[in-house]
Each structure stands twice: as structure tokens, then as C-alpha cells.
Design a protein around this motif. Structure first.
Motif, mmCIF file in Angstrom:
data_model
loop_
_atom_site.group_PDB
_atom_site.id
_atom_site.type_symbol
_atom_site.label_atom_id
_atom_site.label_comp_id
_atom_site.label_asym_id
_atom_site.label_seq_id
_atom_site.Cartn_x
_atom_site.Cartn_y
_atom_site.Cartn_z
ATOM 1 N N GLU A 251 37.944 -25.523 6.890
ATOM 2 C CA GLU A 251 36.527 -25.541 6.464
ATOM 3 C C GLU A 251 35.375 -25.368 7.591
ATOM 4 O OE1 GLU A 251 39.225 -27.581 5.465
ATOM 5 O OE2 GLU A 251 39.115 -27.454 3.369
ATOM 6 N N SER B 143 32.242 -36.881 -0.473
ATOM 7 C CA SER B 143 32.528 -35.846 -1.606
ATOM 8 C C SER B 143 33.755 -36.339 -1.918
ATOM 9 C CB SER B 143 32.378 -34.393 -0.993
ATOM 10 O OG SER B 143 32.750 -33.543 -2.227
ATOM 11 N N SER B 144 34.399 -35.364 -2.832
ATOM 12 C CA SER B 144 35.578 -35.754 -3.568
ATOM 13 C C SER B 144 36.512 -34.356 -3.643
ATOM 14 C CB SER B 144 35.466 -36.627 -5.079
ATOM 15 O OG SER B 144 36.367 -36.195 -5.954
ATOM 16 N N MET B 145 37.911 -34.685 -3.921
ATOM 17 C CA MET B 145 38.722 -33.530 -4.068
ATOM 18 C C MET B 145 38.394 -32.895 -5.429
ATOM 19 S SD MET B 145 42.242 -34.591 -2.110
ATOM 20 C CE MET B 145 43.247 -33.494 -3.037
ATOM 21 N N GLY B 147 35.495 -31.980 -6.117
ATOM 22 C CA GLY B 147 34.480 -31.142 -5.789
ATOM 23 C C GLY B 147 34.957 -29.867 -5.308
ATOM 24 N N ILE B 148 36.241 -29.968 -4.899
ATOM 25 C CA ILE B 148 36.855 -28.557 -4.477
ATOM 26 C C ILE B 148 37.647 -27.959 -5.767
ATOM 27 C CG2 ILE B 148 38.507 -27.581 -2.888
ATOM 28 C CD1 ILE B 148 37.815 -29.857 -0.820
ATOM 29 N N LYS B 161 29.857 -33.668 -7.054
ATOM 30 C CA LYS B 161 30.413 -33.748 -5.562
ATOM 31 C C LYS B 161 30.518 -32.467 -4.985
ATOM 32 C CE LYS B 161 31.312 -38.113 -5.117
ATOM 33 N NZ LYS B 161 30.681 -38.771 -4.188
ATOM 34 N N LEU B 165 29.090 -31.846 -1.196
ATOM 35 C CA LEU B 165 29.986 -31.162 0.004
ATOM 36 C C LEU B 165 29.212 -30.105 0.540
ATOM 37 C CD1 LEU B 165 32.615 -31.183 1.478
ATOM 38 C CD2 LEU B 165 33.301 -29.733 -0.606
ATOM 39 N N ALA B 184 30.583 -34.175 6.466
ATOM 40 C CA ALA B 184 31.071 -34.475 4.976
ATOM 41 C C ALA B 184 32.389 -34.747 5.055
ATOM 42 C CB ALA B 184 30.925 -33.042 4.110
ATOM 43 N N THR B 186 35.656 -35.595 2.504
ATOM 44 C CA THR B 186 35.955 -35.308 0.949
ATOM 45 C C THR B 186 37.328 -36.015 0.615
ATOM 46 O OG1 THR B 186 35.410 -33.044 0.993
ATOM 47 C CG2 THR B 186 36.840 -33.540 -0.548
ATOM 48 N N SER B 231 33.294 -30.908 8.499
ATOM 49 C CA SER B 231 33.865 -31.240 7.247
ATOM 50 C C SER B 231 35.133 -31.455 7.243
ATOM 51 C CB SER B 231 33.731 -29.757 6.262
ATOM 52 O OG SER B 231 34.035 -30.144 4.885
ATOM 53 N N ILE B 233 38.748 -33.514 5.026
ATOM 54 C CA ILE B 233 39.333 -33.968 4.121
ATOM 55 C C ILE B 233 40.138 -35.235 4.673
ATOM 56 C CG2 ILE B 233 41.255 -33.531 2.456
ATOM 57 C CD1 ILE B 233 40.060 -30.635 2.681
#
Lengths: 264, 264
Positions: A251, B143-145, B147-148, B161, B165, B184, B186, B231, B233
Motif C-alpha cells: 500500500e 478503516s475496515s477491510m 473499504g477495500i 470506510k 482510508l 491509516a 485497516t 497504511s 492492515i
């Protein structure tokens, strides 16, 4: 394709004046649908609508509306399409402002948000209720690769485009087994009048122009895949680029690539 | 880490009452920062703040605010932090509503949008102006997965979300070479009180709970990487999952996977 037979009498394009919106209007006219064109430049829209009418024999309406004023714009748009057999909508309109996030004032950010998110949400919701109730209709919403990568120095625009992309993808899945076809199309660089004003100067800009698509190329792919795919990236080079970034980079690398682009 | 020394006296957490927001407050207290907790349940926040005060000797303020009312919430929040040496903010708050997009009424969508996008934009902008002017401060936005991947039957939440992100990533790049650290994070499934109410029943839900992170695990990673990555996760399994979907599947396959999850 006989769009009128499949989806209904009328289609509406938000941001119809030029570029991708205009190319979508042409597709509707070719498919026999009457067109509601929404934008800020009424005379220019009327000129183009008259051409579609002369060439394809379709009817049209022109709605002068500023999507950065959601209450007023939605009132005008919904009034103009009240009672029509609506069968298509496409949200193409967008607004951006370059600069570091905190250096751009909040009023400017909110003006962009009104166009990219709030008017989008209200208009998408309005026509989806109609299409779902009839189990007939189609939607093509336009996102941008900045919504996938993030877009430093243009961050709120990329965020809004991410919002459009992810909401449209979700609704596309929800309606997959119904008579309503929903698609998100994510654009890389497209040779629209707005984009051509904003290309960076020098080699970075030149390189981008060389691989850019035309609005007609985008429209061809968008309508060809409507009803078959939910989320598409326009053009083979863009598809390959996004896939390469997603598969082979972090990312942070993707954001940094985008950031360096406008930092030059 | 001595957060107070590095970033300033006070940190604010939006959505501080429980779960990840509470875990972030604990991190701030451990790092010597005073805490401004924002949420809707004043008594519960006060109880928790008193514990942080007793354990870490930090000061606190509690702001009862409803982020679905952006004008009122921002007035209260900005007034409460006026004149304080602010050095940290984190937007954790979010609101969602399940259902097909057009079956959820617009007022409900806009209530979610107010929390997930509009209040977020205003508050992030407010503290970024302050931090950038001082060239000192830190931000962690959540954010949240969804949002991906996009999130069918919860589409507007995923879209919000994605907005958080992509805006946060862009600002993280813009501030990379400055004294302000922006990140960010996630989240996949996290064992928060809200999430635990919403897990699907049966094997799908059970499988998710098994691999979920705790709020403290999320907070550990978020603060450990602050200033080093833009960013992230949260968690190794989520990182691997997102990478696998991005590298080896189409957009349509990812949406369909998410859609099937809540369709059961």
C-alpha cells in the motif's frame, strides 16, 4: 444494443456536458433511449442534445444543476424526471481541488464532497428505488484509479472516488440476480477536456497522454460489459497497471508512486 | 514510547467509549498523554477515564457528542480542545445499517454518512491544520477491510470506510517528510462489542471469531508502526488475506466473496 427495449424509455447522465458523460449520452441515443442531460452549461448541453436528436431521432431534456448544491440540484433533477419511464442513470460528475489537505479550506473540501459523495448518494438512491421496484434498469457509475491508489495533493477527490466505487460495487452484487444491471467503471487517464487542463507538464504528463483512453473508448467498454461484470477498470493498460500494483507492491509503495506524480 | 514528549500534551479519540477507541486511549495514557474521549455514553466514558487517570496519572476530558449531527458535534469537540496543546487524534467512530441499498431509507444512509464521512472530514481537517502549523502531532484513522473489498448489504459503510482510508493515505504521504505522523489502519474482524453483536450466526460467524484480533492487538500494531508506515492492515492473517484477494482474484470475485458472507 436496443437499450430502450431492455431498460426503458429514458436515461439520465449526471455530468453530461462533455467528455465521458457526453460519450455515454451518445451510447444511450444509439440504443434508442431519450436522454436527460445534467450539467452546469445549459447552452452547450442543448447544442449537443440537438445533434443526438438529429442523428438518432431521440428526445431529450436538459437540466441546469449545480451538484455542489445537493438540495437544489436534486429538486430540479427529480422534478425533471418525475413520471418518465426511467431506465438508466450514470454518475460521471466530479469536482476536485489540488493542494495539501489542511491547506485547502473546509468549504472547498465540502463543495467537492457535495458533488462526489452527497449528490451521488442521493441520486443513485433515488433511481435505484425506481429501478428495483420495476425490476428493470441500469446504472454505470464512474470512479477513478485515484480511488484505488489514494491521491496525495488531491486526496479528497480520490476518497470520494473510492466511495463511489465501493458503494456501486456493493449494489452491483445486491442486484446481480435481478433485472437491474449495476456497474462501476474505474478510469485511468482519459482524454477529457477537464483532464487535459490538469495534466502535469513535462515528461510525466506526456507519458500519461500517450496511454490515455478517449471518452468513446471508455463508453464502448462500459456498455459492452454492462450486465456481465460488476466492477471494471477501463482499458487493458490500466487493468494491467492496477493488477501489478495490487499484486506486487505494498500500500505504501502505491501511495508513494501517486504522490510523486504530482510532486514534480 | 513517550508520546507526550514526541507529539504534545493531549490526544483526542473519536469513538472512545469501548473497543478499539478505548484501547487507543489506553495507549495514549501509557504514553503520558492526557485524553479527550468523545462518544455518546458519557457515564461509561467517565468510568473508563477515571481508571486511566488512576493508573497512569493522566488528565482527561469527556465530550458527549453525536457524530451523526456534525454541526453540533464539531462545535462541542472543538470548544472542548480549544487552547489545549493537542498532539494526537484518532477517528474510530463509525455507524452502519444492514440492508439492500435502496431498501434502507435515505435519512438512514445520510446519518451513517454524517458519522463515517462528514464529521470525519471536518475533525481530521481541524486537527491537521493545528498539527501542520506546529509541525508536530500524530493521527491514526481507522478503516475496515470492507473499504477495500466493498460490502454488499452494508454498502454505504464500506464506501465510507474507503473514503477514510484513501483520504488518510493521501495525507500520510503529504506529511511524510514533516513532524506530523499520519497513519491509516485497516481492520479485519475485531472483537469489539459492536462487532460481536453483528457477526453472522453459524459456521461463517464462528470462523470469523476464531481469527479475529482483540482491540489491544490492533492498538499495539497501530502505535508501533506510527511514523514508520502510512497504511497498514491489522494482523498477519488479514494482511495475507487482502494480499491474496488483490493478487489472485478479480474485483468481481472479491465483491462476490463479501456478498456471500452476509447472504447466508
Amino acid at each position: 444494443m436496443d437499450l430502450k427495449e431492455k431498460y426503458g424509455e429514458w436515461g439520465i447522465v449526471l455530468g453530461a456536458t462533455e467528455g465521458v458523460g457526453e460519450a455515454f449520452c451518445k451510447k444511450l441515443a444509439e440504443g434508442g433511449m431519450n436522454i436527460v442531460m445534467v450539467g452546469r452549461r445549459e447552452e452547450l448541453m442543448r447544442e449537443k442534445a440537438e445533434k443526438f436528436k438529429a442523428e438518432y431521432g431521440v428526445d431529450y431534456k436538459v437540466v441546469r444543476a449545480d451538484l455542489s448544491q445537493p438540495d437544489d440540484a436534486c429538486d430540479k433533477i427529480f422534478a425533471a424526471t418525475e413520471g418518465l419511464d426511467m431506465g438508466f442513470m450514470s454518475y460521471v460528475a466530479c469536482l476536485h481541488h489540488f493542494g495539501r489537505f489542511q491547506d485547502v479550506d473546509l468549504a472547498t473540501h465540502e463543495q467537492c464532497l457535495n458533488v462526489n459523495v452527497i449528490s451521488f448518494l442521493r441520486i443513485f438512491h433515488h433511481y435505484m428505488k425506481d429501478f428495483a421496484a420495476k425490476d428493470r434498469g441500469a446504472v454505470i457509475n464512474v470512479s477513478s484509479m485515484t480511488g484505488i491508489s489514494g491521491s496525495p495533493f488531491n486526496g479528497e477527490y480520490g476518497a470520494g472516488k473510492a466511495y463511489i466505487l465501493k458503494l456501486t460495487e456493493a449494489v452491483a452484487y445486491e442486484t446481480k440476480k435481478t433485472g437491474v444491471d449495476v456497474e462501476a467503471i474505474t478510469l485511468g487517464t482519459t482524454l477529457t477536456p477537464t483532464a487535459m487542463k490538469n495534466f502535469p507538464k513535462g515528461p510525466a504528463g506526456d507519458a500519461v497522454v500517450k496511454i490515455a483512453l478517449t471518452p468513446d473508448q471508455v463508453a464502448d467498454e462500459a456498455f459492452e460489459k454492462l450486465g456481465h461484470e460488476m466492477s471494471i477498470i477501463a482499458g487493458e493498460r490500466n487493468k494491467a497497471s492496477v493488477h501489478d500494483w495490487k499484486a506486487n507492491h505494498t500500500e505504501d509503495e502505491y501511495i508513494s508512486y501517486m504522490g510523486a506524480f504530482y510532486e514534480n
